[in-house]
Design an enzyme around this catalytic site. Structure first.
Site, PDB file in Angstrom:
ATOM      1  N   ARG A 184      10.463  -2.092   7.840  1.00 28.66           N
ATOM      2  CA  ARG A 184      10.916  -2.787   9.035  1.00 28.66           C
ATOM      3  C   ARG A 184      12.429  -2.900   8.979  1.00 28.66           C
ATOM      4  NH1 ARG A 184       6.431  -1.758  10.232  1.00 28.66           N
ATOM      5  NH2 ARG A 184       4.782  -3.142  11.054  1.00 28.66           N
ATOM      6  N   GLU A 189      14.893  -2.139  17.106  1.00 28.49           N
ATOM      7  CA  GLU A 189      14.037  -0.980  16.884  1.00 28.49           C
ATOM      8  C   GLU A 189      14.701   0.306  17.383  1.00 28.49           C
ATOM      9  OE1 GLU A 189      10.467   1.215  15.935  1.00 28.49           O
ATOM     10  OE2 GLU A 189      11.232  -0.730  15.295  1.00 28.49           O
ATOM     11  N   ASP A 239       9.030  -6.098  -7.116  1.00 28.62           N
ATOM     12  CA  ASP A 239       8.077  -6.848  -6.310  1.00 28.62           C
ATOM     13  C   ASP A 239       7.798  -8.145  -7.055  1.00 28.62           C
ATOM     14  OD1 ASP A 239       5.578  -7.929  -5.237  1.00 28.62           O
ATOM     15  OD2 ASP A 239       5.430  -6.045  -4.134  1.00 28.62           O
ATOM     16  N   ARG A 285       0.838  -1.198   0.000  1.00 30.84           N
ATOM     17  CA  ARG A 285       0.000   0.000   0.000  1.00 30.84           C
ATOM     18  C   ARG A 285       0.876   1.252   0.000  1.00 30.84           C
ATOM     19  NH1 ARG A 285      -5.398  -0.807   2.207  1.00 30.84           N
ATOM     20  NH2 ARG A 285      -5.704  -2.923   2.930  1.00 30.84           N
ATOM     21  N   HIS A 326      10.961   5.963  14.307  1.00 28.95           N
ATOM     22  CA  HIS A 326       9.745   5.291  13.829  1.00 28.95           C
ATOM     23  C   HIS A 326       8.559   6.253  13.892  1.00 28.95           C
ATOM     24  CE1 HIS A 326       7.815   1.021  13.451  1.00 28.95           C
ATOM     25  NE2 HIS A 326       7.323   1.882  12.564  1.00 28.95           N
ATOM     26  N   ASP A 330      13.972   5.280   9.339  1.00 27.61           N
ATOM     27  CA  ASP A 330      12.940   5.476  10.350  1.00 27.61           C
ATOM     28  C   ASP A 330      12.759   4.222  11.180  1.00 27.61           C
ATOM     29  OD1 ASP A 330      10.878   7.174  11.522  1.00 27.61           O
ATOM     30  OD2 ASP A 330       9.448   5.750  10.655  1.00 27.61           O
TER      31      ASP A 330
END
Length: 337
Positions: free
Chosen positions: A248, A276, A187, A167, A295, A271
């Site tokens: 991610r 994390e 993709d 998306r 993030h 980001d």
């Protein structure tokens, strides 16, 4: 028609961020719920949550939603649907939910918008080589021939590679249409015709990395995508290229990326990272050619109300007996971040 009974289930403090006064008023008009009762856990709940769960036909979830295990579902015999006012449902929708036949919807499409906007800004700034230019300006603090130094940069007919027609990836391609940029897409589930209709040229991952001045990652986190940007892909990127990751952290081999950044050969806008939050000693915090953000590309601040509005639209559809506008299926989870 009797309004469905609903329960809010999400992390501490999230409901207060999600629902402004307008959203709270609409929520209570649509469903029978106590907006002040928010379940932070559903296994071993408080007596108040246990009673609300037993009568709930609808769960409204967001970040920090507790897992809907078989045990939880056994305590929710009337539950028919879950409306998730955020992106991925992987962390709380379990196989037991599909076995029950629950209807599930997610605001992933709404959450994709700010991520794509962040990415667009990062792409355009990277095209102008802003990070290195800003660093040099701090060092020089004097007149300089910037046109000579930045020759070869800019946003006219530069090549941008999009990894993943998710998306967000599709929205980024859409936002890039007004600009004079060449857009490549990798993709494995998208053919050349679909890529062309989106506004991109379909290529392999290695070719995308080799041709692109800017590479932006938008693939889902799956076993097959772990470290998909590794040593070979990074080495193929041209000197001075920029890698953007808003997906991610696991999609990029951090051990392979760090030397490329420390040497200054590549730039990065990150980001998300793996872990994390990088350790305090990580060079990522101080490298002048790295923009490291915590993030924040996804919805925050007033953007969170967009997620609430989407979720309430879905609640309204459910209450009217209509299908969800953006349902989630078990098959979707294999491609969802």
């Amino acid at each position: 028609m009797t309004a469905p009974t609903a329960l809010l289930a999400m992390g501490p403090g999230i409901a207060e961020q999600l629902f402004g006064a307008r959203q709270r008023a609409r929520l209570t008009a649509l469903v029978d719920t106590d907006p002040g009762l928010v379940a932070h856990r559903l296994a071993g709940p408080t007596p108040e949550v246990a009673r609300a769960l037993a009568g709930a036909e609808l769960l409204i979830t967001c970040w920090g939603a507790p897992p809907l295990t078989a045990e939880v579902l056994a305590a929710a015999p009337r539950l028919r649907a879950v409306v998730h006012a955020a992106g991925s449902v992987k962390h709380h929708i379990t196989p037991a939910c599909w076995e029950r036949g629950l209807r599930v919807t997610s605001a992933a499409g709404a959450n994709a918008l700010p991520v794509a906007e962040y990415t667009l800004a990062a792409i355009l700034l990277a095209g102008k080589n802003v990070l290195p230019a800003a660093r040099r300006y701090r060092e020089l603090r004097a007149p300089h021939d910037w046109r000579a130094e930045l020759a070869g940069h800019g946003n006219y007919r530069q090549c941008v590679g999009i990894v993943g027609a998710s998306r967000i990836g599709r929205r980024v391609i859409e936002l890039l249409r007004p600009f004079d940029l060449e857009v490549l897409l990798f993709d494995p589930y998208v053919d050349a015709g679909t890529a062309a209709r989106l506004g991109a040229e379909q290529v392999g991952l290695d070719e995308l990395c080799a041709r692109s001045r800017i590479v932006s990652v938008h693939a889902p986190e799956l076993p097959a995508t772990r470290h998909m940007i590794g040593v070979a892909q990074l080495a193929a990127m041209p000197d001075g290229a920029t890698l953007i990751n808003t997906s991610r952290g696991s999609l990029i081999d951090g051990d392979a990326l760090l030397p490329e950044l420390v040497s200054g050969r590549l730039n990065a806008v990150l980001d998300v990272t793996e872990p994390e939050v990088p350790p305090a000693s990580s060079p990522l915090y101080d490298l002048p050619n790295v923009l490291l953000t915590p993030h924040v590309a996804g919805s925050l601040g007033d953007e969170i109300h967009r997620l609430a509005d989407f979720a309430l639209d879905e609640v309204a559809r459910y209450a009217s007996g209509l299908p969800f506008a953006d349902p989630v299926t078990p098959e979707d989870l294999t491609r969802m971040a």
